[in-house]
Motif scaffolding. Structure first.
Motif, PDB file in Angstrom:
ATOM      1  N   ALA B 219      31.920 -93.479 -20.370  1.00 33.94           N
ATOM      2  CA  ALA B 219      32.044 -92.337 -19.454  1.00 33.94           C
ATOM      3  C   ALA B 219      33.417 -92.281 -18.789  1.00 33.94           C
ATOM      4  O   ALA B 219      33.752 -91.294 -18.135  1.00 33.94           O
ATOM      5  CB  ALA B 219      30.949 -92.417 -18.391  1.00 33.94           C
ATOM      6  N   LEU B 220      34.227 -93.333 -18.949  1.00 32.64           N
ATOM      7  CA  LEU B 220      35.586 -93.309 -18.383  1.00 32.64           C
ATOM      8  C   LEU B 220      36.450 -92.328 -19.178  1.00 32.64           C
ATOM      9  O   LEU B 220      36.201 -92.102 -20.366  1.00 32.64           O
ATOM     10  CB  LEU B 220      36.222 -94.705 -18.463  1.00 32.64           C
ATOM     11  CG  LEU B 220      35.616 -95.806 -17.596  1.00 32.64           C
ATOM     12  CD1 LEU B 220      36.285 -97.145 -17.915  1.00 32.64           C
ATOM     13  CD2 LEU B 220      35.763 -95.484 -16.125  1.00 32.64           C
ATOM     14  N   PRO B 221      37.479 -91.761 -18.554  1.00 27.52           N
ATOM     15  CA  PRO B 221      38.390 -90.872 -19.302  1.00 27.52           C
ATOM     16  C   PRO B 221      39.356 -91.678 -20.175  1.00 27.52           C
ATOM     17  O   PRO B 221      40.558 -91.671 -19.964  1.00 27.52           O
ATOM     18  CB  PRO B 221      39.114 -90.110 -18.193  1.00 27.52           C
ATOM     19  CG  PRO B 221      39.073 -91.016 -17.014  1.00 27.52           C
ATOM     20  CD  PRO B 221      37.791 -91.802 -17.113  1.00 27.52           C
ATOM     21  N   LEU B 222      38.793 -92.369 -21.160  1.00 23.47           N
ATOM     22  CA  LEU B 222      39.613 -93.303 -21.951  1.00 23.47           C
ATOM     23  C   LEU B 222      40.617 -92.573 -22.837  1.00 23.47           C
ATOM     24  O   LEU B 222      41.744 -93.045 -23.035  1.00 23.47           O
ATOM     25  CB  LEU B 222      38.714 -94.190 -22.823  1.00 23.47           C
ATOM     26  CG  LEU B 222      37.814 -95.171 -22.069  1.00 23.47           C
ATOM     27  CD1 LEU B 222      36.988 -95.986 -23.059  1.00 23.47           C
ATOM     28  CD2 LEU B 222      38.633 -96.102 -21.192  1.00 23.47           C
ATOM     29  N   GLY B 223      40.206 -91.438 -23.390  1.00 25.20           N
ATOM     30  CA  GLY B 223      41.118 -90.697 -24.267  1.00 25.20           C
ATOM     31  C   GLY B 223      42.360 -90.272 -23.502  1.00 25.20           C
ATOM     32  O   GLY B 223      43.493 -90.413 -23.974  1.00 25.20           O
ATOM     33  N   ARG B 224      42.112 -89.811 -22.313  1.00 31.33           N
ATOM     34  CA  ARG B 224      43.204 -89.403 -21.433  1.00 31.33           C
ATOM     35  C   ARG B 224      44.078 -90.594 -21.027  1.00 31.33           C
ATOM     36  O   ARG B 224      45.308 -90.529 -21.066  1.00 31.33           O
ATOM     37  CB  ARG B 224      42.574 -88.757 -20.201  1.00 31.33           C
ATOM     38  CG  ARG B 224      43.487 -88.520 -19.052  1.00 31.33           C
ATOM     39  CD  ARG B 224      44.110 -87.169 -19.114  1.00 31.33           C
ATOM     40  NE  ARG B 224      45.057 -87.003 -18.022  1.00 31.33           N
ATOM     41  CZ  ARG B 224      46.036 -86.132 -18.027  1.00 31.33           C
ATOM     42  NH1 ARG B 224      46.201 -85.320 -19.054  1.00 31.33           N
ATOM     43  NH2 ARG B 224      46.858 -86.029 -17.023  1.00 31.33           N
ATOM     44  N   ALA B 225      43.422 -91.681 -20.632  1.00 31.89           N
ATOM     45  CA  ALA B 225      44.162 -92.856 -20.148  1.00 31.89           C
ATOM     46  C   ALA B 225      44.977 -93.498 -21.264  1.00 31.89           C
ATOM     47  O   ALA B 225      45.965 -94.174 -20.996  1.00 31.89           O
ATOM     48  CB  ALA B 225      43.201 -93.879 -19.544  1.00 31.89           C
ATOM     49  N   ALA B 226      44.561 -93.281 -22.522  1.00 29.83           N
ATOM     50  CA  ALA B 226      45.284 -93.881 -23.650  1.00 29.83           C
ATOM     51  C   ALA B 226      46.588 -93.145 -23.933  1.00 29.83           C
ATOM     52  O   ALA B 226      47.388 -93.596 -24.749  1.00 29.83           O
ATOM     53  CB  ALA B 226      44.402 -93.898 -24.895  1.00 29.83           C
ATOM     54  N   HIS B 227      46.790 -91.995 -23.286  1.00 31.91           N
ATOM     55  CA  HIS B 227      48.089 -91.313 -23.384  1.00 31.91           C
ATOM     56  C   HIS B 227      48.990 -91.876 -22.300  1.00 31.91           C
ATOM     57  O   HIS B 227      48.725 -91.658 -21.113  1.00 31.91           O
ATOM     58  CB  HIS B 227      47.936 -89.808 -23.148  1.00 31.91           C
ATOM     59  CG  HIS B 227      47.324 -89.098 -24.293  1.00 31.91           C
ATOM     60  ND1 HIS B 227      48.059 -88.581 -25.333  1.00 31.91           N
ATOM     61  CD2 HIS B 227      46.043 -88.813 -24.587  1.00 31.91           C
ATOM     62  CE1 HIS B 227      47.251 -88.011 -26.201  1.00 31.91           C
ATOM     63  NE2 HIS B 227      46.018 -88.134 -25.775  1.00 31.91           N
ATOM     64  N   PRO B 228      50.043 -92.575 -22.660  1.00 30.69           N
ATOM     65  CA  PRO B 228      50.870 -93.136 -21.594  1.00 30.69           C
ATOM     66  C   PRO B 228      51.538 -92.052 -20.759  1.00 30.69           C
ATOM     67  O   PRO B 228      51.754 -90.940 -21.234  1.00 30.69           O
ATOM     68  CB  PRO B 228      51.911 -93.965 -22.352  1.00 30.69           C
ATOM     69  CG  PRO B 228      51.864 -93.509 -23.750  1.00 30.69           C
ATOM     70  CD  PRO B 228      50.515 -92.927 -24.006  1.00 30.69           C
ATOM     71  N   TYR B 229      51.819 -92.391 -19.529  1.00 31.60           N
ATOM     72  CA  TYR B 229      52.526 -91.505 -18.596  1.00 31.60           C
ATOM     73  C   TYR B 229      51.771 -90.207 -18.350  1.00 31.60           C
ATOM     74  O   TYR B 229      52.374 -89.140 -18.235  1.00 31.60           O
ATOM     75  CB  TYR B 229      53.945 -91.222 -19.091  1.00 31.60           C
ATOM     76  CG  TYR B 229      54.764 -92.478 -19.245  1.00 31.60           C
ATOM     77  CD1 TYR B 229      55.177 -93.172 -18.119  1.00 31.60           C
ATOM     78  CD2 TYR B 229      55.079 -92.995 -20.492  1.00 31.60           C
ATOM     79  CE1 TYR B 229      55.904 -94.338 -18.241  1.00 31.60           C
ATOM     80  CE2 TYR B 229      55.812 -94.161 -20.625  1.00 31.60           C
ATOM     81  CZ  TYR B 229      56.219 -94.825 -19.488  1.00 31.60           C
ATOM     82  OH  TYR B 229      56.936 -95.978 -19.617  1.00 31.60           O
ATOM     83  N   ASN B 230      50.447 -90.273 -18.278  1.00 35.67           N
ATOM     84  CA  ASN B 230      49.701 -89.064 -17.945  1.00 35.67           C
ATOM     85  C   ASN B 230      49.774 -88.768 -16.449  1.00 35.67           C
ATOM     86  O   ASN B 230      49.401 -87.684 -16.019  1.00 35.67           O
ATOM     87  CB  ASN B 230      48.244 -89.197 -18.409  1.00 35.67           C
ATOM     88  CG  ASN B 230      47.585 -90.427 -17.818  1.00 35.67           C
ATOM     89  OD1 ASN B 230      47.463 -90.550 -16.600  1.00 35.67           O
ATOM     90  ND2 ASN B 230      47.174 -91.357 -18.667  1.00 35.67           N
ATOM     91  N   ALA B 231      50.241 -89.725 -15.670  1.00 35.14           N
ATOM     92  CA  ALA B 231      50.461 -89.522 -14.230  1.00 35.14           C
ATOM     93  C   ALA B 231      49.184 -89.243 -13.459  1.00 35.14           C
ATOM     94  O   ALA B 231      49.217 -88.728 -12.348  1.00 35.14           O
ATOM     95  CB  ALA B 231      51.500 -88.422 -13.966  1.00 35.14           C
ATOM     96  N   ASP B 232      48.049 -89.609 -14.025  1.00 38.49           N
ATOM     97  CA  ASP B 232      46.787 -89.372 -13.336  1.00 38.49           C
ATOM     98  C   ASP B 232      46.630 -90.245 -12.100  1.00 38.49           C
ATOM     99  O   ASP B 232      46.207 -89.771 -11.052  1.00 38.49           O
ATOM    100  CB  ASP B 232      45.612 -89.699 -14.278  1.00 38.49           C
ATOM    101  CG  ASP B 232      45.225 -88.494 -15.092  1.00 38.49           C
ATOM    102  OD1 ASP B 232      45.855 -87.437 -14.924  1.00 38.49           O
ATOM    103  OD2 ASP B 232      44.294 -88.622 -15.905  1.00 38.49           O
ATOM    104  N   ALA B 233      46.930 -91.511 -12.248  1.00 40.65           N
ATOM    105  CA  ALA B 233      46.631 -92.438 -11.161  1.00 40.65           C
ATOM    106  C   ALA B 233      47.536 -92.184  -9.968  1.00 40.65           C
ATOM    107  O   ALA B 233      47.155 -92.377  -8.825  1.00 40.65           O
ATOM    108  CB  ALA B 233      46.781 -93.884 -11.635  1.00 40.65           C
ATOM    109  N   VAL B 234      48.747 -91.734 -10.256  1.00 40.01           N
ATOM    110  CA  VAL B 234      49.722 -91.524  -9.192  1.00 40.01           C
ATOM    111  C   VAL B 234      49.461 -90.195  -8.486  1.00 40.01           C
ATOM    112  O   VAL B 234      49.922 -89.970  -7.370  1.00 40.01           O
ATOM    113  CB  VAL B 234      51.142 -91.602  -9.810  1.00 40.01           C
ATOM    114  CG1 VAL B 234      51.789 -90.255  -9.954  1.00 40.01           C
ATOM    115  CG2 VAL B 234      52.016 -92.550  -9.012  1.00 40.01           C
ATOM    116  N   GLN B 235      48.681 -89.371  -9.152  1.00 37.34           N
ATOM    117  CA  GLN B 235      48.371 -88.046  -8.605  1.00 37.34           C
ATOM    118  C   GLN B 235      47.769 -88.129  -7.219  1.00 37.34           C
ATOM    119  O   GLN B 235      47.963 -87.251  -6.381  1.00 37.34           O
ATOM    120  CB  GLN B 235      47.384 -87.365  -9.553  1.00 37.34           C
ATOM    121  CG  GLN B 235      47.199 -85.900  -9.262  1.00 37.34           C
ATOM    122  CD  GLN B 235      46.182 -85.296 -10.205  1.00 37.34           C
ATOM    123  OE1 GLN B 235      45.573 -85.989 -11.007  1.00 37.34           O
ATOM    124  NE2 GLN B 235      46.005 -84.008 -10.114  1.00 37.34           N
ATOM    125  N   ALA B 236      47.035 -89.209  -7.005  1.00 42.62           N
ATOM    126  CA  ALA B 236      46.327 -89.338  -5.740  1.00 42.62           C
ATOM    127  C   ALA B 236      47.224 -89.847  -4.619  1.00 42.62           C
ATOM    128  O   ALA B 236      46.787 -89.959  -3.483  1.00 42.62           O
ATOM    129  CB  ALA B 236      45.149 -90.287  -5.920  1.00 42.62           C
TER     130      ALA B 236
END
Ligand SMILES: [Cu+2]
Ligand SMILES: [Cu+2]
Ligand SMILES: [Cu+2]
Ligand SMILES: [Cu+2]
Lengths: 349, 349
Positions: B219-236
């Motif tokens: 259920a984790l967004p693994l496909g997304r996280a496997a793209h480097p530099y998606n900047a998701d984590a820093v978004q917060a």
């Protein structure tokens, strides 16, 4: 960029000088067209002037042995001056838009459970489709203030750049340059080497430009950059001013050599294969993104040195600075993968 | 962690209750050993107490149908309390070391032309071997002040956690828990289901734990996280407080389920294949890194809310916050690649 296409075929068996002259004529005509367009649409006119100036300067550089250096070298210097002067206003505008967008992205939460669509394959951060509004808190307030500060500073810089452009365009220096370009439409001072057949000379000189590019790119730390999250680019975030400059300079240099290579191909009309042309265009886009992110990070650092800003503002600027250095790193990563797609071991690690 | 190995083979044909009891005995003995060690080496003793408490609680959870819930549930709650209480001091210490190291890394320049060796394949940032000293400037000063502020705050938190540990260990609540563990060495209140053969019951319950892990990880967004530099984590980073928590929680949950799966394998002595065991150990390490980075980022955000800090300090904290969120993203990336190594399209993009 310059939308002019240079598509008339040169006569078969032309000399190198004829082909180069033909290219310079076309670009000089574009320059003069930009000049006359300036009253109507300044932004479009300036883009045409800059694109033409860069291409003329680039051709004179790459095909230097074909023209009189006593004429070409000072002309190139003046073209570089004009291109830099006219480029500043749109750069400040682009930088402001980039930073405000990044602040927005850093301040909103992606709707839970939604996986935003990735923007292409270049590792760029796609803004969430439906941003939720950031709720309050001191950090969100700092982001708003940081945005206002950047807007103030970059708008001021943009206004100054605009004034400098206007002043440059009215100067005797520009007048002399425009005269030199007008001469270039009618005649180009060639060297004896230019009398050789185009096929004997131009591909060789263009090949030297490609080689300079290949050498400079090979000297980049591509193996390292192809490892995502190496944190190299962000390393400079709190270091001495010079750190980022030293680190970024070789990448900027490759960006310039890449541009020269692409302009040289316009002169020689070397079609290359489509895949190779596309690869160079993609590489140019990535290095442009690298430069924009690096210069945006520098603008943020400069804003952070504003006296008497609130700590929350400074904090938001720090986050933004690191974010832009992160973008620098992402651009290097994408370039590395593009430039040498078969880095051993880089895929899986 | 708990260095105890549980290596005595259970008798062939044992009941599920016998195997579980044997495991609980071993861990309870480890717990009591930790207790008696406390006068000599507090840190080692606490690690043994925590590791034993987590394993006993984990086994009671995974193999819940085999023990009396009226006894097991309150015991598990008390074990969780103790483990959390004793864990706080080393967490604050580790967080401070992590943040000071990050500040150092962000403040120095890597010697030009040197490609630092990558630390393993997990995408971690390797500190340069020979750091050049950061030269001055307001940003470097801010980094030094930010370090001092974090040192002050996290040392205070550590001291408080230490006092809380001491107080907990002297409390009647702990006394009651130690008594319960001592009882556990001699007898475990089993249910009738525990009389079944171990092979008929334990692998099935352990398999359910694995399934809960697999479901939560899927259920984790693994496909997304496997793209480097998606900047998701820093978004917060600049968003509302809740943003990071909401984003991180599912990853923290998988970390806990992974731990339960690994403890369950200790009970069933399911050797699995070595590659699979290694994969789970690597995954656990990555999610531990994820948690440490996320909590370190939160500690930085808390420090940034200190009244009357200098803007340069706040700026450095902002850079550091983004850096740690970047580490969160890097850990997610590495976990995604490890967990589903064949994400379609993730390699090249
Ligand atoms: Cu040159
Ligand atoms: Cu104007
Ligand atoms: Cu439970
Ligand atoms: Cu003590």
């Amino acid at each position: 960029m310059n939308a002019d296409s240079y598509d008339a075929m040169p006569p078969a068996g032309a000399t190198a000088g004829e082909v180069l002259t033909r290219y310079l004529h076309e670009r000089a005509a574009g320059f003069l067209r930009g000049l006359s367009l300036r009253g109507e649409n300044e932004a479009e006119a300036d883009a045409l002037l800059r694109g033409s100036a860069r291409r003329i300067g680039g051709a004179l550089h790459t095909f230097g042995p074909l023209t009189d250096p006593a004429w070409a070298e000072p002309l190139r210097a003046e073209l570089a001056w004009l291109s830099a002067t006219l480029g500043r206003e749109p750069q400040h505008a682009g930088r402001l838009a980039r930073l405000l967008e990044a602040l927005r992205r850093l301040s909103v939460a992606a709707p839970e459970g939604q996986e935003p669509v990735l923007a292409g394959g270049t590792g760029g951060a796609a803004p969430p489709a439906v941003p939720a509004p950031a709720s309050g808190g001191p950090l969100a307030l700092g982001a708003a203030r940081a945005g206002a500060l950047l807007e103030r500073q970059l708008t001021l810089a943009r206004t100054r750049a605009h004034s400098a452009s206007l002043q440059a365009m009215g100067s005797s220096r520009f007048h002399a340059l425009a005269d030199a370009i007008a001469v270039l439409v009618s005649e180009v001072p060639l060297t004896p080497a230019a009398a050789q057949p185009a096929q004997a000379v131009l591909p060789q000189l263009a090949g030297q430009a490609s080689q300079r590019l290949a050498d400079a790119a090979a000297a980049l730390p591509l193996g390292r950059a192809a490892h995502p999250y190496n944190a190299d680019a962000v390393q400079a975030a709190l270091g001495a001013e010079l750190t980022a400059d030293l680190q970024d300079a070789p990448w900027h240099q490759v960006r310039i050599l890449l541009r020269l290579t692409r302009y040289a191909a316009e002169v020689t009309r070397a079609e290359g294969d489509t895949a190779e042309r596309q690869r160079l265009a993609d590489a140019a886009r990535l290095l442009e993104r690298h430069r924009e992110a690096a210069e945006s990070a520098a603008a943020v650092a400069a804003a952070a040195r504003t006296p008497r800003i609130a700590p929350a503002t400074a904090y938001a600027l720090g986050v933004l600075h690191a974010d832009q250095r992160h973008e620098v790193e992402a651009a290097r990563f994408a370039f590395s993968r593009l430039w040498q797609p078969a880095v051993p071991g880089a895929r899986r690690e």
